[in-house]
Design a protein around this motif. Structure first.
Motif, mmCIF file in Angstrom:
data_model
loop_
_atom_site.group_PDB
_atom_site.id
_atom_site.type_symbol
_atom_site.label_atom_id
_atom_site.label_comp_id
_atom_site.label_asym_id
_atom_site.label_seq_id
_atom_site.Cartn_x
_atom_site.Cartn_y
_atom_site.Cartn_z
ATOM 1 N N ARG A 1 0.838 -1.206 0.000
ATOM 2 C CA ARG A 1 0.000 0.000 0.000
ATOM 3 C C ARG A 1 0.876 1.260 0.000
ATOM 4 N NH1 ARG A 1 -3.355 -3.285 2.994
ATOM 5 N NH2 ARG A 1 -2.521 -2.694 5.008
ATOM 6 N N LYS A 2 1.941 1.247 0.786
ATOM 7 C CA LYS A 2 2.845 2.399 0.828
ATOM 8 C C LYS A 2 3.551 2.569 -0.512
ATOM 9 C CE LYS A 2 4.886 5.906 2.444
ATOM 10 N NZ LYS A 2 4.154 7.159 2.584
ATOM 11 N N HIS A 3 3.957 1.452 -1.140
ATOM 12 C CA HIS A 3 4.613 1.516 -2.437
ATOM 13 C C HIS A 3 3.662 2.140 -3.464
ATOM 14 C CE1 HIS A 3 7.075 -0.796 -5.721
ATOM 15 N NE2 HIS A 3 7.115 0.506 -5.872
ATOM 16 N N ALA A 4 2.406 1.739 -3.445
ATOM 17 C CA ALA A 4 1.422 2.304 -4.366
ATOM 18 C C ALA A 4 1.232 3.804 -4.112
ATOM 19 C CB ALA A 4 0.096 1.560 -4.233
ATOM 20 N N GLU A 5 1.240 4.206 -2.837
ATOM 21 C CA GLU A 5 1.155 5.623 -2.480
ATOM 22 C C GLU A 5 2.336 6.399 -3.057
ATOM 23 O OE1 GLU A 5 0.903 6.907 1.684
ATOM 24 O OE2 GLU A 5 -0.609 5.323 1.946
ATOM 25 N N LEU A 6 3.530 5.841 -2.914
ATOM 26 C CA LEU A 6 4.732 6.492 -3.465
ATOM 27 C C LEU A 6 4.601 6.661 -4.974
ATOM 28 C CD1 LEU A 6 7.626 4.706 -1.523
ATOM 29 C CD2 LEU A 6 6.886 7.073 -1.266
ATOM 30 N N TYR A 7 4.087 5.627 -5.636
ATOM 31 C CA TYR A 7 3.875 5.707 -7.082
ATOM 32 C C TYR A 7 2.924 6.855 -7.412
ATOM 33 C CZ TYR A 7 2.004 4.568 -11.690
ATOM 34 O OH TYR A 7 1.582 4.642 -12.997
ATOM 35 N N GLN A 8 1.824 6.936 -6.691
ATOM 36 C CA GLN A 8 0.825 7.975 -6.967
ATOM 37 C C GLN A 8 1.391 9.368 -6.687
ATOM 38 O OE1 GLN A 8 -2.926 7.376 -4.991
ATOM 39 N NE2 GLN A 8 -3.970 8.765 -6.381
ATOM 40 N N GLN A 9 2.102 9.525 -5.582
ATOM 41 C CA GLN A 9 2.645 10.825 -5.197
ATOM 42 C C GLN A 9 3.774 11.297 -6.110
ATOM 43 O OE1 GLN A 9 3.879 9.985 -1.212
ATOM 44 N NE2 GLN A 9 1.794 10.075 -0.378
ATOM 45 N N ASN A 10 4.473 10.368 -6.734
ATOM 46 C CA ASN A 10 5.675 10.710 -7.496
ATOM 47 C C ASN A 10 5.543 10.480 -8.996
ATOM 48 O OD1 ASN A 10 7.849 11.415 -5.378
ATOM 49 N ND2 ASN A 10 6.791 9.616 -4.563
ATOM 50 N N THR A 11 4.316 10.344 -9.475
ATOM 51 C CA THR A 11 4.085 10.140 -10.906
ATOM 52 C C THR A 11 3.221 11.290 -11.419
ATOM 53 O OG1 THR A 11 4.163 7.747 -10.589
ATOM 54 C CG2 THR A 11 3.187 8.524 -12.640
ATOM 55 N N ALA A 12 3.688 11.913 -12.477
ATOM 56 C CA ALA A 12 2.923 13.000 -13.078
ATOM 57 C C ALA A 12 1.550 12.477 -13.496
ATOM 58 C CB ALA A 12 3.670 13.555 -14.283
ATOM 59 N N GLU A 13 0.546 13.329 -13.368
ATOM 60 C CA GLU A 13 -0.840 12.920 -13.644
ATOM 61 C C GLU A 13 -0.993 12.284 -15.015
ATOM 62 O OE1 GLU A 13 -5.251 14.942 -13.872
ATOM 63 O OE2 GLU A 13 -3.732 15.899 -12.620
ATOM 64 N N GLU A 14 -0.315 12.854 -16.018
ATOM 65 C CA GLU A 14 -0.446 12.317 -17.383
ATOM 66 C C GLU A 14 0.225 10.946 -17.552
ATOM 67 O OE1 GLU A 14 3.104 15.120 -17.361
ATOM 68 O OE2 GLU A 14 1.055 15.216 -16.630
ATOM 69 N N ASN A 15 1.127 10.588 -16.633
ATOM 70 C CA ASN A 15 1.804 9.283 -16.703
ATOM 71 C C ASN A 15 1.236 8.248 -15.733
ATOM 72 O OD1 ASN A 15 3.606 10.286 -18.623
ATOM 73 N ND2 ASN A 15 4.982 11.047 -17.046
ATOM 74 N N PHE A 16 0.378 8.702 -14.823
ATOM 75 C CA PHE A 16 -0.189 7.807 -13.819
ATOM 76 C C PHE A 16 -1.116 6.787 -14.474
ATOM 77 C CE2 PHE A 16 -3.470 6.611 -10.782
ATOM 78 C CZ PHE A 16 -2.690 6.166 -9.716
#
Length: 192
Positions: free
Chosen positions: A65-80
């Motif tokens: 869950r934390k890894h997924a949060e990091l992905y969401q927080q650190n990925t530009a909206e257009e690349n998410f």
């Protein structure tokens, strides 16, 4: 060759990637994880720097869950990608443990960084071969934020340290068969 060689050869040849989704959720005893890390500790190391380090997560779902949060927080909206987020969230659902392996860079400037990375990779191979011998499945993952600065920061690592991967560990009911695509003869040159 002798019996000891044959035993080691059998373990090496039977080591396979076991994807987390195929793991059955059965827990691995803590002493078994400790034994695998003990094997890792016998890797070759230049200058006795012993750069390998391990962080063991006994609750893989929380780490995921934390890894997924990091992905969401650190990925530009257009690349998410929602599918990537979902995969990172659920990847450890059937795993027993997740082990983060990283290279802790030593202070000796005479030891090149690539040697520290190679030593850590050797420690990881010892770990994986031990898991195979113990009937424990393992998956070496580097996706999501694993190799990104956000993961380093989350783990509290120094800039010169290097995350080598996430190891999802668990038991599986079936073992995949292995193969090699390129014949060995094409990978070796003999010079007399």
């Amino acid at each position: 060759m002798n019996e000891q060689f044959n035993t080691v050869a059998d373990i090496i040849k039977s080591r396979r990637t076991i994807k987390p989704a195929t793991m059955n959720g059965r827990k691995i005893a803590r002493e078994d994880i400790e034994a695998l890390i003990g094997l890792a500790d016998w890797a070759p190391t230049h200058g006795l720097t012993e750069p390998w380090r391990f962080i063991v997560y006994e609750q893989p779902a929380e780490f995921c869950r934390k890894h997924a949060e990091l992905y969401q927080q650190n990925t530009a909206e257009e690349n998410f990608k929602p599918a990537v987020h979902e995969n990172l969230t659920k990847m450890g659902d059937n795993a027993s443990h997740i082990v983060v392996a990283y290279m802790k860079r030593g202070s000796n400037p005479n030891i090149p960084q690539f040697e520290e990375i190679a030593a850590t990779a050797c420690a990881i191979e010892n770990f994986l071969l031990g898991a195979t011998a113990a009937g424990i499945g393992a998956y070496w993952g580097t996706g999501g934020q694993t190799l990104k600065p956000a993961m380093k920061e989350y783990l509290g690592l120094a800039e010169e340290d290097q995350v080598m991967g996430l190891f999802y560990l668990g038991y599986a009911d079936e073992q995949p068969q292995g193969k090699r695509k390129t014949p060995l003869e094409e990978k070796v040159q003999w010079i007399a």
